[in-house]
Each structure stands twice: as C-alpha cells, then as structure tokens.
Design a protein around this motif. Structure first.
Motif, PDB file in Angstrom:
ATOM      1  N   PHE A 244       0.819  -1.209   0.000  1.00  0.00           N
ATOM      2  CA  PHE A 244       0.000   0.000   0.000  1.00  0.00           C
ATOM      3  C   PHE A 244       0.855   1.262   0.000  1.00  0.00           C
ATOM      4  O   PHE A 244       1.845   1.351   0.730  1.00  0.00           O
ATOM      5  N   GLU A 245       0.445   2.212  -0.818  1.00  0.00           N
ATOM      6  CA  GLU A 245       0.952   3.578  -0.757  1.00  0.00           C
ATOM      7  C   GLU A 245      -0.162   4.403  -0.128  1.00  0.00           C
ATOM      8  O   GLU A 245      -1.213   4.609  -0.730  1.00  0.00           O
ATOM      9  N   ILE A 246       0.062   4.853   1.109  1.00  0.00           N
ATOM     10  CA  ILE A 246      -0.986   5.480   1.905  1.00  0.00           C
ATOM     11  C   ILE A 246      -0.682   6.971   2.076  1.00  0.00           C
ATOM     12  O   ILE A 246       0.443   7.332   2.427  1.00  0.00           O
ATOM     13  N   PRO A 247      -1.670   7.843   1.821  1.00  0.00           N
ATOM     14  CA  PRO A 247      -1.440   9.273   2.016  1.00  0.00           C
ATOM     15  C   PRO A 247      -0.914   9.568   3.427  1.00  0.00           C
ATOM     16  O   PRO A 247      -1.363   8.968   4.407  1.00  0.00           O
ATOM     17  N   ASN A 248       0.049  10.453   3.525  1.00  0.00           N
ATOM     18  CA  ASN A 248       0.663  10.891   4.780  1.00  0.00           C
ATOM     19  C   ASN A 248       1.544   9.835   5.452  1.00  0.00           C
ATOM     20  O   ASN A 248       1.993  10.042   6.582  1.00  0.00           O
ATOM     21  N   VAL A 249       1.797   8.725   4.764  1.00  0.00           N
ATOM     22  CA  VAL A 249       2.784   7.753   5.242  1.00  0.00           C
ATOM     23  C   VAL A 249       3.965   7.816   4.288  1.00  0.00           C
ATOM     24  O   VAL A 249       3.792   7.713   3.075  1.00  0.00           O
ATOM     25  N   ASP A 250       5.151   7.989   4.834  1.00  0.00           N
ATOM     26  CA  ASP A 250       6.322   8.308   4.003  1.00  0.00           C
ATOM     27  C   ASP A 250       7.017   7.108   3.388  1.00  0.00           C
ATOM     28  O   ASP A 250       8.170   7.189   2.971  1.00  0.00           O
ATOM     29  N   ARG A 251       6.329   5.982   3.331  1.00  0.00           N
ATOM     30  CA  ARG A 251       6.938   4.770   2.786  1.00  0.00           C
ATOM     31  C   ARG A 251       5.831   3.825   2.333  1.00  0.00           C
ATOM     32  O   ARG A 251       4.666   3.999   2.701  1.00  0.00           O
ATOM     33  N   LEU A 252       6.203   2.842   1.520  1.00  0.00           N
ATOM     34  CA  LEU A 252       5.256   1.775   1.170  1.00  0.00           C
ATOM     35  C   LEU A 252       5.054   0.874   2.381  1.00  0.00           C
ATOM     36  O   LEU A 252       5.996   0.589   3.124  1.00  0.00           O
ATOM     37  N   ILE A 253       3.830   0.406   2.572  1.00  0.00           N
ATOM     38  CA  ILE A 253       3.516  -0.519   3.662  1.00  0.00           C
ATOM     39  C   ILE A 253       3.168  -1.884   3.054  1.00  0.00           C
ATOM     40  O   ILE A 253       2.277  -1.990   2.209  1.00  0.00           O
ATOM     41  N   PHE A 254       3.862  -2.903   3.512  1.00  0.00           N
ATOM     42  CA  PHE A 254       3.638  -4.276   3.067  1.00  0.00           C
ATOM     43  C   PHE A 254       2.790  -4.969   4.143  1.00  0.00           C
ATOM     44  O   PHE A 254       3.153  -4.969   5.313  1.00  0.00           O
ATOM     45  N   MET A 255       1.685  -5.572   3.716  1.00  0.00           N
ATOM     46  CA  MET A 255       0.763  -6.166   4.674  1.00  0.00           C
ATOM     47  C   MET A 255       0.490  -7.624   4.331  1.00  0.00           C
ATOM     48  O   MET A 255       0.266  -7.967   3.174  1.00  0.00           O
ATOM     49  N   THR A 256       0.498  -8.468   5.351  1.00  0.00           N
ATOM     50  CA  THR A 256       0.339  -9.898   5.116  1.00  0.00           C
ATOM     51  C   THR A 256      -0.306 -10.561   6.338  1.00  0.00           C
ATOM     52  O   THR A 256      -0.088 -10.105   7.461  1.00  0.00           O
TER      53      THR A 256
END
Length: 301
Positions: free
Chosen positions: A128-140
């Motif tokens: 995920f590329e989430i607004p106001n988060v400065d990095r990609l988030i990997f979720m599993t």
C-alpha cells in the motif's frame, strides 16, 4: 528506498521485461491492464483462453493483439493449467488469474506435476501507498492463510521480506501487529510476536529487523510510539505489517482500499514464480501495480 508506486513502475522499466501468462484471459479489466503494461514496458503477456472472446474484447477496447501470443483453450481449468505450465517450463516468468474462479486457478498453481510448488508456505503480500505515510507498507496475509501458527508466520515473514527486498528495501522493518504492545499470555498473537522478535534477534530469521508485539498505531507512527514511550528500530518505522490472522488482515486491507485514497497491489509468493490473483473488484491501477510488483519479484528469482 522505493517509497511509491511511481518509483516501483520506474524501477520495473529499468529491468529486463518479464512475461506473464494469463489464465482465461478473456477478461476486459485484465486485458486493459496488460495493454497498459505492454505500452509502458512493464510486462509482456501470453494470453491463454478462448481466442474468439479475447479478440472480441480486444477489438472493443482498442487493443492491438499483434504483439501477443494467444493459446486457444475454451475450458477454464485447462487454460489455467496451461498458463501455469508456461511458467514452470520457463516460457513465462509469472502467472495471472483472468476470468476464472480463484479455487480452480489455485488448483492449477498447486498441481503436483506442472504446478509452482516450492516446498514452502504460500502467502499473500499486499503493498500500500498510503497518504501521509512516508513509505510503502507491506501487509500480510489478507487472502490465503487463515489462522497461521508460529511456524507459518515465520514463512509469512520470509515471503514478505523477499517482496520488500525485490522492491528495493534492503533491510525491511517487520512489525508483528497485535491489539496491544505488551506480551500477554492470554493473547496468543502476542506470544507469537515475541517469539518472532527473539528468533530474529538470534539470527534464526534473517534479512530483516523484527520487533513486537506492536499495536498498529505504534508500528505506523513515530509520534504514537513516543507518546507510549515505545522505542526500538521498528516502532513507528515498520515497513511490513504481519497481521495475526486473516480476519484482521482482510478487514485492514479492505478498509484501506475503500476508505482512503491509497494505492495498492498484491501477489502470492512462496512459489517458484510470482502469482497474481487480483479480484474483479480491484481497480485498473491495482492490476497494473500487481503486475509490476510480480515483475520485480520475478527479476530476483
């Protein structure tokens, strides 16, 4: 470090182009995504399915099929097996689900003779590329493993770390997510989180930094972690969120998808080659992002 899907796409275009085999390719959203991927130099494709229907849809969307190999197979499960065989035989680098139900598609992926079994757990990684988060988030894992035990979570971590490294994160920070950030014997997920952290500390899980249990706010936000006096290399800086079970992960995945302006993509890993299992409800952009992620992972095989 890659921090957006724009950077993901840029990285893919700098590598040798990969080829995706599409199972039951007579699906308009999938063909649109493949057309865009070819145009941008993200991936090429082999289309397996009903050729007449593929050509009909292609004409409707203005897709030039002259640069695609088409393998005619009207039977859905047989088309899925053929697409998987193209990957296992080295003629394609990854496989994608088209107009076929997930169960039949995965039967082909897991076929004992020509499938993509790699002798380890298969798991889903959403990015995920989430607004106001400065990095990609990997979720599993929001799609495949329902209630993983500690052994399964080790594989899930390793699978997600492999995807993060393929994207360009040299040493991913992994947060086993729980409802609280302390170990509670009455909450098994916190015990698993503590064990994963200790195993990482002792070098039993390599290539990443694991610290947990962490509640979601303390994993995402340095400010939230500071308010609770939680420190450490992962607090507020997590790249990978390992959710305790499919209920929590699926709810989080869909909440981000439908209530925020986030961008996302995802794939199944733990196989010999990346497996793209997008939903018909997924956006055109999500399908393109998923193909791009799979191409990056395929480039590391």
């Amino acid at each position: 470090m890659v921090k957006s899907f724009e950077e993901v796409l840029k990285k893919v275009k700098s590598l040798d182009i990969k080829k995706v085999a599409v199972a039951v390719a007579q699906d308009e959203p999938v063909l649109q995504a493949l057309m865009q991927c070819k145009k941008e130099g993200i991936a090429e494709a082999i289309l397996v399915g009903n050729e007449n229907e593929i050509r009909k849809i292609a004409e409707e969307i203005g897709m030039d099929l002259s640069g695609y190999e088409i393998i005619h197979e009207e039977n859905g499960p047989k088309a899925a097996l053929k697409a998987v065989e193209l990957v296992s035989s080295g003629k394609a680098d990854m496989v994608m689900k088209g107009l076929i139900d997930t169960a039949n598609f995965l039967r082909a992926v897991l076929n004992k003779e020509i499938g993509l079994r790699a002798g380890k757990l298969m798991s889903h990684v959403g990015v995920f590329e989430i607004p106001n988060v400065d990095r990609l988030i990997f979720m599993t894992d929001a799609a495949f493993n329902m209630y993983p035990d500690l052994k399964a979570k080790i594989d899930i971590v390793n699978n997600s770390v492999a995807v993060a490294k393929a994207v360009g994160i040299e040493c991913p920070k992994v947060a086993p997510i729980c409802a609280v950030e302390v170990v509670n014997p009455d909450m098994p997920s916190t015990l698993d989180a503590a064990m994963l952290s200790k195993m990482n500390e002792r070098g039993q899980i390599k290539g990443c930094i694991i610290d947990g249990p962490l509640a979601l706010d303390n994993a995402l936000s340095e400010e939230a972690a500071a308010h609770k006096n939680i420190s450490g290399p992962v607090a507020g800086k997590a790249d990978i969120m390992v959710l305790p079970n499919i209920d929590a992960a699926n709810v989080m995945y869909k909440t981000l998808t439908y209530t925020s302006n986030s961008k996302n993509g995802g794939l199944l890993v733990g196989t010999k080659a990346p497996v793209i299992v997008t939903s018909r409800a997924d956006s055109f952009e999500t399908k393109v992002n998923s193909i791009a992620l799979a191409a990056l992972v395929a480039s590391c095989k």
